[in-house]
Design a protein around this motif. Structure first.
Motif, PDB file in Angstrom:
ATOM      1  N   ARG A  14       0.842  -1.201   0.000  1.00  0.00           N
ATOM      2  CA  ARG A  14       0.000   0.000   0.000  1.00  0.00           C
ATOM      3  C   ARG A  14       0.875   1.249   0.000  1.00  0.00           C
ATOM      4  NH1 ARG A  14      -4.493  -1.772   4.459  1.00  0.00           N
ATOM      5  NH2 ARG A  14      -5.333  -3.473   3.220  1.00  0.00           N
ATOM      6  N   PRO A  15       0.428   2.278  -0.695  1.00  0.00           N
ATOM      7  CA  PRO A  15       1.190   3.544  -0.681  1.00  0.00           C
ATOM      8  C   PRO A  15       1.292   4.086   0.744  1.00  0.00           C
ATOM      9  CG  PRO A  15      -0.528   3.584  -2.356  1.00  0.00           C
ATOM     10  CD  PRO A  15      -0.752   2.355  -1.527  1.00  0.00           C
ATOM     11  N   THR A  16       2.377   4.745   1.029  1.00  0.00           N
ATOM     12  CA  THR A  16       2.570   5.330   2.347  1.00  0.00           C
ATOM     13  C   THR A  16       3.188   6.707   2.198  1.00  0.00           C
ATOM     14  OG1 THR A  16       3.655   5.061   4.487  1.00  0.00           O
ATOM     15  CG2 THR A  16       4.804   4.159   2.591  1.00  0.00           C
ATOM     16  N   SER A  17       2.880   7.584   3.131  1.00  0.00           N
ATOM     17  CA  SER A  17       3.452   8.926   3.086  1.00  0.00           C
ATOM     18  C   SER A  17       4.488   9.121   4.194  1.00  0.00           C
ATOM     19  CB  SER A  17       2.339   9.975   3.217  1.00  0.00           C
ATOM     20  OG  SER A  17       1.678   9.812   4.450  1.00  0.00           O
ATOM     21  N   THR A  18       4.849   8.050   4.850  1.00  0.00           N
ATOM     22  CA  THR A  18       5.848   8.128   5.914  1.00  0.00           C
ATOM     23  C   THR A  18       7.163   7.529   5.446  1.00  0.00           C
ATOM     24  OG1 THR A  18       5.198   5.992   6.835  1.00  0.00           O
ATOM     25  CG2 THR A  18       4.087   7.944   7.700  1.00  0.00           C
ATOM     26  N   ASP A  19       8.245   7.879   6.131  1.00  0.00           N
ATOM     27  CA  ASP A  19       9.538   7.268   5.840  1.00  0.00           C
ATOM     28  C   ASP A  19       9.512   5.823   6.345  1.00  0.00           C
ATOM     29  OD1 ASP A  19      10.512   9.641   4.810  1.00  0.00           O
ATOM     30  OD2 ASP A  19      11.224  10.316   6.754  1.00  0.00           O
ATOM     31  N   ASN A  20      10.197   4.940   5.626  1.00  0.00           N
ATOM     32  CA  ASN A  20      10.195   3.529   5.986  1.00  0.00           C
ATOM     33  C   ASN A  20      11.604   2.965   6.017  1.00  0.00           C
ATOM     34  OD1 ASN A  20       7.194   2.457   5.812  1.00  0.00           O
ATOM     35  ND2 ASN A  20       7.487   3.983   4.201  1.00  0.00           N
ATOM     36  N   SER A  21      11.939   2.320   7.105  1.00  0.00           N
ATOM     37  CA  SER A  21      13.174   1.564   7.211  1.00  0.00           C
ATOM     38  C   SER A  21      12.778   0.103   7.357  1.00  0.00           C
ATOM     39  CB  SER A  21      13.999   2.012   8.416  1.00  0.00           C
ATOM     40  OG  SER A  21      15.185   1.254   8.491  1.00  0.00           O
ATOM     41  N   ALA A  37      14.130  -6.500  -0.063  1.00  0.00           N
ATOM     42  CA  ALA A  37      14.513  -5.837  -1.313  1.00  0.00           C
ATOM     43  C   ALA A  37      13.285  -5.574  -2.180  1.00  0.00           C
ATOM     44  CB  ALA A  37      15.529  -6.683  -2.064  1.00  0.00           C
ATOM     45  N   TRP A  38      12.357  -6.527  -2.222  1.00  0.00           N
ATOM     46  CA  TRP A  38      11.124  -6.366  -2.986  1.00  0.00           C
ATOM     47  C   TRP A  38      10.322  -5.184  -2.441  1.00  0.00           C
ATOM     48  CZ3 TRP A  38       5.998  -7.523  -1.235  1.00  0.00           C
ATOM     49  CH2 TRP A  38       5.023  -7.455  -2.228  1.00  0.00           C
ATOM     50  N   LEU A  39      10.189  -5.102  -1.120  1.00  0.00           N
ATOM     51  CA  LEU A  39       9.462  -3.987  -0.512  1.00  0.00           C
ATOM     52  C   LEU A  39      10.177  -2.660  -0.750  1.00  0.00           C
ATOM     53  CD1 LEU A  39       8.304  -5.606   2.830  1.00  0.00           C
ATOM     54  CD2 LEU A  39       6.836  -4.821   0.960  1.00  0.00           C
ATOM     55  N   GLU A  40      11.500  -2.670  -0.664  1.00  0.00           N
ATOM     56  CA  GLU A  40      12.263  -1.443  -0.904  1.00  0.00           C
ATOM     57  C   GLU A  40      12.001  -0.918  -2.316  1.00  0.00           C
ATOM     58  OE1 GLU A  40      16.746   0.198  -0.212  1.00  0.00           O
ATOM     59  OE2 GLU A  40      16.544  -1.806  -1.048  1.00  0.00           O
ATOM     60  N   ASP A  41      11.947  -1.823  -3.283  1.00  0.00           N
ATOM     61  CA  ASP A  41      11.672  -1.420  -4.660  1.00  0.00           C
ATOM     62  C   ASP A  41      10.232  -0.913  -4.825  1.00  0.00           C
ATOM     63  OD1 ASP A  41      14.225  -2.081  -5.460  1.00  0.00           O
ATOM     64  OD2 ASP A  41      13.638  -4.041  -6.274  1.00  0.00           O
ATOM     65  N   ALA A  42       9.313  -1.475  -4.045  1.00  0.00           N
ATOM     66  CA  ALA A  42       7.898  -1.165  -4.205  1.00  0.00           C
ATOM     67  C   ALA A  42       7.433   0.058  -3.423  1.00  0.00           C
ATOM     68  CB  ALA A  42       7.062  -2.373  -3.794  1.00  0.00           C
TER      69      ALA A  42
END
Length: 77
Positions: A14-21, A37-42
């Motif tokens: 899902r799209p997010t507007s927050t920073d993600n680590s 890696a898949w999530l980082e790309d997405a």
């Protein structure tokens, strides 16, 4: 969809507007290591931090490195 087998099919984060680590242990057996890696790309602007010596709990198994990664992530934002 079978995440345990690395088959993500049509799954879309899902799209997010927050920073993600995104952190994961490379020795884990619950999800394949390529999930991070898949999530980082997405996820736009996401950061993937893999921990080489950890399984499912890098916050415990590599606590010092994990805490440093979280500290750096927070300080950079």
């Amino acid at each position: 969809m079978s995440l345990g087998q690395g088959d993500f099919g049509e799954a879309e984060p899902r799209p997010t507007s927050t920073d993600n680590s995104l952190t994961d242990g490379e020795q884990g057996n619950i999800f394949p290591t390529d999930v991070g890696a898949w999530l980082e790309d997405a996820i736009p602007d996401a950061e993937h931090v893999p921990f080489e010596e950890s399984g499912h709990c890098p916050f415990w198994e590599e606590a010092t490195a994990f805490n440093e990664a979280v500290r750096t992530f927070v300080e950079e934002r």
